[in-house]
Motif scaffolding. Structure first.
Motif, short mmCIF file in Angstrom:
data_model
loop_
_atom_site.label_atom_id
_atom_site.label_comp_id
_atom_site.label_asym_id
_atom_site.label_seq_id
_atom_site.Cartn_x
_atom_site.Cartn_y
_atom_site.Cartn_z
N ASN A 44 -29.95 -39.94 -26.04
CA ASN A 44 -30.12 -39.56 -24.64
C ASN A 44 -31.44 -38.83 -24.39
O ASN A 44 -31.52 -37.94 -23.53
N SER A 45 -32.47 -39.21 -25.14
CA SER A 45 -33.79 -38.61 -24.93
C SER A 45 -34.37 -39.11 -23.61
O SER A 45 -34.08 -40.21 -23.15
N PHE A 46 -35.20 -38.26 -23.01
CA PHE A 46 -35.75 -38.55 -21.68
C PHE A 46 -36.87 -39.57 -21.73
O PHE A 46 -37.77 -39.49 -22.57
N THR A 47 -36.81 -40.51 -20.81
CA THR A 47 -37.93 -41.35 -20.47
C THR A 47 -38.34 -41.01 -19.04
O THR A 47 -37.62 -40.28 -18.33
N ARG A 48 -39.45 -41.55 -18.59
CA ARG A 48 -39.86 -41.33 -17.21
C ARG A 48 -38.81 -41.86 -16.24
O ARG A 48 -38.46 -41.20 -15.25
N GLU A 49 -38.25 -43.03 -16.56
CA GLU A 49 -37.22 -43.62 -15.71
C GLU A 49 -36.00 -42.71 -15.61
O GLU A 49 -35.48 -42.48 -14.52
N MET A 50 -35.56 -42.18 -16.75
CA MET A 50 -34.37 -41.32 -16.73
C MET A 50 -34.65 -40.01 -16.01
O MET A 50 -33.79 -39.50 -15.28
N SER A 51 -35.84 -39.48 -16.17
CA SER A 51 -36.20 -38.23 -15.48
C SER A 51 -36.15 -38.40 -13.98
O SER A 51 -35.56 -37.58 -13.26
N PHE A 52 -36.76 -39.47 -13.49
CA PHE A 52 -36.77 -39.70 -12.04
C PHE A 52 -35.36 -40.01 -11.53
O PHE A 52 -35.01 -39.63 -10.41
N ALA A 53 -34.56 -40.70 -12.34
CA ALA A 53 -33.18 -40.99 -11.93
C ALA A 53 -32.37 -39.71 -11.82
O ALA A 53 -31.55 -39.56 -10.91
N LEU A 54 -32.59 -38.76 -12.75
CA LEU A 54 -31.87 -37.49 -12.69
C LEU A 54 -32.31 -36.68 -11.47
O LEU A 54 -31.47 -36.10 -10.77
N ILE A 55 -33.59 -36.66 -11.19
CA ILE A 55 -34.08 -35.98 -9.99
C ILE A 55 -33.43 -36.57 -8.74
O ILE A 55 -32.96 -35.84 -7.85
N ASP A 56 -33.37 -37.88 -8.66
CA ASP A 56 -32.76 -38.56 -7.52
C ASP A 56 -31.28 -38.22 -7.40
O ASP A 56 -30.79 -37.92 -6.31
N ALA A 57 -30.57 -38.25 -8.52
CA ALA A 57 -29.13 -37.97 -8.50
C ALA A 57 -28.85 -36.54 -8.06
O ALA A 57 -27.93 -36.28 -7.26
N LEU A 58 -29.61 -35.58 -8.56
CA LEU A 58 -29.41 -34.19 -8.17
C LEU A 58 -29.67 -34.00 -6.67
O LEU A 58 -28.92 -33.29 -5.99
N LYS A 59 -30.72 -34.64 -6.15
CA LYS A 59 -31.01 -34.54 -4.72
C LYS A 59 -29.88 -35.13 -3.89
O LYS A 59 -29.45 -34.55 -2.88
N LYS A 60 -29.38 -36.30 -4.30
CA LYS A 60 -28.33 -36.98 -3.54
C LYS A 60 -27.03 -36.17 -3.56
O LYS A 60 -26.37 -36.04 -2.53
N PHE A 61 -26.68 -35.64 -4.72
CA PHE A 61 -25.46 -34.84 -4.79
C PHE A 61 -25.59 -33.55 -3.99
O PHE A 61 -24.60 -33.04 -3.46
#
Length: 265
Positions: free
Chosen positions: A31-48
């Motif tokens: 579960n190491s971070f990639t750029r894609e995963m980082s941006f996806a997490l940012i998006d998910a936190l904003k949406k929630f």
């Protein structure tokens, strides 16, 4: 209506009752971070944060690891991002979002949490871990300094000397040791970890959300306020809490000797 998230396989995003659940989903890479995963997490936190039906967020991982930090393969790619860009565009926004989210964020550390993975867990409001989990400040092993808020949160959790040693030596800390030194809230046995951590998160999602958000705001301010300023802030935010529907319901339920029914308003 369900929210639209950035389509990615790097996260598994679900909702259970009033609980938003984010699972890191790169088990083959711990579960190491990639750029894609980082941006996806940012998006998910904003949406929630925007979704009023979500009143708490659970952050955990699929597989044997919680998060091993940055995927170093991406870090050494030709024409790839610099470390400075990764910190500025990935990790700093994630940590800021966690602290500013107007609802509690619970880290359920299901395995190894290393580097940025560990420090993101420490930035959450509550962190729990399975007994077989471990925490590692892995930065010094590759000649880097801790990021993702590690130098801010870890000394406040465990003390200056302990944090300094953990960061410089890169020692592996077991889940039980982490709980003993106040690095995390609680440890669950492996066979009940998933159930108990989710139960804790669901409990928080059913609590008076505004009061929890105001508590979080006060805790954030306590890092820089002196006592007088903090007392003034407590007075201000207590007045806001008292005016909320959930506070009115909670007091009425107490008087009537019944269980309150909170709505997050």
């Amino acid at each position: 209506m369900p929210l639209n998230f950035n389509q990615t396989m790097t996260l598994e995003i679900t909702q259970k009752e009033n609980l938003g659940i984010i699972r890191f989903n790169r088990p083959e890479a711990y579960n190491s971070f990639t750029r894609e995963m980082s941006f996806a997490l940012i998006d998910a936190l904003k949406k929630f944060n925007e979704d009023k039906t979500v009143r708490a967020v659970l952050l955990t991982g699929n597989g044997k690891a919680f998060c091993a930090g940055q995927d170093l393969k991406e870090a050494v790619e030709d024409n790839g991002l610099s470390v400075e860009q990764m910190v500025e565009e990935h990790y700093n926004p994630i940590v800021r979002l966690i602290r500013k989210l107007e609802k509690p964020v619970i880290a359920a550390v299901n395995g190894v949490a290393a580097g940025a993975g560990a420090n993101i867990a420490f930035a959450c409001d509550i962190a729990v871990a399975t007994k077989s989990a471990a925490f590692i400040q892995a930065f010094s092993k590759i000649g880097l300094v801790p990021d993702s808020g590690g130098t801010f949160f870890l000394p406040r959790l465990v003390g200056f000397q302990k944090a300094s040693a953990l960061m410089m030596l890169g020692d592996k800390v077991t889940a039980e040791e982490a709980a003993q030194m106040n690095m995390i809230y609680k440890v669950f046995e492996d066979d009940v970890f998933a159930e108990e951590s989710e139960k804790l998160a669901i409990k928080m999602s059913q609590m008076p959300t505004k009061a929890l958000a105001y508590t979080k705001h006060l805790l954030n301010q306590s890092f820089t306020n002196d006592l007088d300023a903090q007392l003034d802030q407590e007075k201000e935010w207590q007045a806001k809490s008292a005016a909320s529907k959930d506070s009115i319901e909670g007091i009425q339920a107490f008087v009537e000797k019944r269980k309150p029914e909170f709505t997050g308003e």
